[in-house]
Design a protein around this motif. Sequence first.
Motif, PDB file in Angstrom:
ATOM      1  N   ASP A  53       0.810  -1.253   0.129  1.00 22.37           N
ATOM      2  CA  ASP A  53       0.103  -0.025  -0.004  1.00 22.37           C
ATOM      3  C   ASP A  53       0.983   1.219   0.026  1.00 22.37           C
ATOM      4  O   ASP A  53       0.794   1.917   0.910  1.00 22.37           O
ATOM      5  CB  ASP A  53      -1.076  -0.096   1.187  1.00 22.37           C
ATOM      6  N   PRO A  54       1.587   1.668  -1.259  1.00 24.68           N
ATOM      7  CA  PRO A  54       2.298   2.691  -1.093  1.00 24.68           C
ATOM      8  C   PRO A  54       1.358   3.922  -1.133  1.00 24.68           C
ATOM      9  O   PRO A  54       0.423   4.143  -1.406  1.00 24.68           O
ATOM     10  CB  PRO A  54       2.948   2.793  -2.577  1.00 24.68           C
ATOM     11  N   GLN A  55       1.847   5.089  -0.166  1.00 18.91           N
ATOM     12  CA  GLN A  55       1.235   6.182  -0.073  1.00 18.91           C
ATOM     13  C   GLN A  55       1.576   7.464  -1.042  1.00 18.91           C
ATOM     14  O   GLN A  55       1.138   8.375  -1.157  1.00 18.91           O
ATOM     15  CB  GLN A  55       1.441   6.758   1.326  1.00 18.91           C
ATOM     16  N   VAL A  56       3.114   7.316  -1.508  1.00 20.58           N
ATOM     17  CA  VAL A  56       3.710   8.403  -2.291  1.00 20.58           C
ATOM     18  C   VAL A  56       4.024   7.818  -3.624  1.00 20.58           C
ATOM     19  O   VAL A  56       4.630   6.711  -3.590  1.00 20.58           O
ATOM     20  CB  VAL A  56       4.928   8.726  -1.433  1.00 20.58           C
ATOM     21  N   PHE A  57       3.977   8.450  -4.499  1.00 14.89           N
ATOM     22  CA  PHE A  57       4.312   8.124  -5.912  1.00 14.89           C
ATOM     23  C   PHE A  57       5.194   9.099  -6.328  1.00 14.89           C
ATOM     24  O   PHE A  57       5.148  10.232  -6.521  1.00 14.89           O
ATOM     25  CB  PHE A  57       2.999   7.959  -6.811  1.00 14.89           C
ATOM     26  N   PHE A  58       6.444   8.598  -7.035  1.00 15.15           N
ATOM     27  CA  PHE A  58       7.409   9.451  -7.696  1.00 15.15           C
ATOM     28  C   PHE A  58       7.761   9.257  -8.930  1.00 15.15           C
ATOM     29  O   PHE A  58       7.814   8.096  -9.299  1.00 15.15           O
ATOM     30  CB  PHE A  58       8.803   9.264  -6.737  1.00 15.15           C
ATOM     31  N   THR A  59       7.967  10.250  -9.873  1.00 15.52           N
ATOM     32  CA  THR A  59       8.538  10.077 -10.889  1.00 15.52           C
ATOM     33  C   THR A  59      10.002  10.795 -10.984  1.00 15.52           C
ATOM     34  O   THR A  59      10.164  11.517 -10.218  1.00 15.52           O
ATOM     35  CB  THR A  59       7.780  10.760 -12.296  1.00 15.52           C
ATOM     36  N   GLY A  60      10.796  10.354 -11.800  1.00 10.81           N
ATOM     37  CA  GLY A  60      12.117  11.147 -11.911  1.00 10.81           C
ATOM     38  C   GLY A  60      13.174  10.269 -10.922  1.00 10.81           C
ATOM     39  O   GLY A  60      14.363  10.966 -10.857  1.00 10.81           O
ATOM     40  N   PHE A  61      12.966   8.986 -10.507  1.00 12.51           N
ATOM     41  CA  PHE A  61      13.951   8.535  -9.772  1.00 12.51           C
ATOM     42  C   PHE A  61      14.157   7.203 -10.853  1.00 12.51           C
ATOM     43  O   PHE A  61      13.668   6.636 -11.632  1.00 12.51           O
ATOM     44  CB  PHE A  61      13.091   7.686  -8.731  1.00 12.51           C
TER      45      PHE A  61
END
Length: 365
Positions: free
Chosen positions: A6-14
Amino acid sequence: MVAVSDPQVFFTGFPGFLGSALLERVLARGDGPVACLVQPKYLETARERAREIADGLDGVDREDAISLHEGDITEPDLGLEDSADLEGVSEVYHLAAVYDLGVDRDLAEAVNVGGTEHVLDFAEDVDLEQFHYVSTCYVSGRYDGVFTEDHLQEGQSFNNHYEETKYRAEVAVQDRMDVGLPATIYRPAITVGDSWTGETDKYDGPYYLLESIRTQPSWLSVTFSLPGSSDAELNVVPRDYVVDAIAYLSDRESSVGEVYQLCDPTPLSVPDFVDALAAAAGHRVVSVPTPKLLARRVLEQLEDSGTSVEPETLEYLDHPTRYACPATKRALAGSGLEVPPFESYVDRLVAFVEENPDVGDEAMV
């Protein structure tokens, strides 16, 4: 690395340089778990960096802290085969972009504009609390005057496809904000290496100026002085300031709906900036007044001969825009965060370049 439930945070650019540092700060303050969208060709690098970050943090579940999801922002639905496990995401950090002054129009359009639209679509499909978008001060284009957080659509012209597509991407974000997207926009100025270590993962922008000086004799190095250079400013900020500021601002509920310019309130003029680079490199520099067209032809010939100096850099030597950051100054008041003077860390930037000649200028695309 196994996918978290259950991820709470989503990142692009990694696993990019800025994204990696910011992701570490987000986890360190207790947010997460974090899901990262990663292009397949960067998957192994992302795995290594994710392990390093998780291993370096206390109180973080090393197995579940970071999950990697193969995909691409240029594709509909971000190229994700299955996004069901991302439905619990409440925060999105969108950093992925082509950071290249000489980028091809079609590539810049696909990544910076189309990619941002796709990430916005993803954000609208989850139970979003906040969308964090990393833009750039140079959405200003060649705006003639002082450009603040309140400026955007000013009828400006642009130096290159990078600026124009980042401008159009921010317009897309602000359009969604107008209809209810809870977003925050961060506009860094020209970002260079860390002010403490000099570390960077890409030599571009001001590094081309440094390269042009270092490849000449130290007793006499020649640089161009364009008409208008003496009145132009080169607004540069170190990576650690950008990361610290975004980490601080993104943790404030009051940041929703705001635009923050992460720029130097008192930048150096172009001649003073060149002098600071030269002094740190131990070179004596003479600036020769040169018409812009002639300077461009010289740089194009040098580029054809293999010398890594982008002709696009010239546009920033007579850039008419000055940047101000009143909203950022108010929000950071009392935080202890402020932009260090360029002269206070330029020697570290130069030392890193001298000790790490193999770092290239290729953008992560």
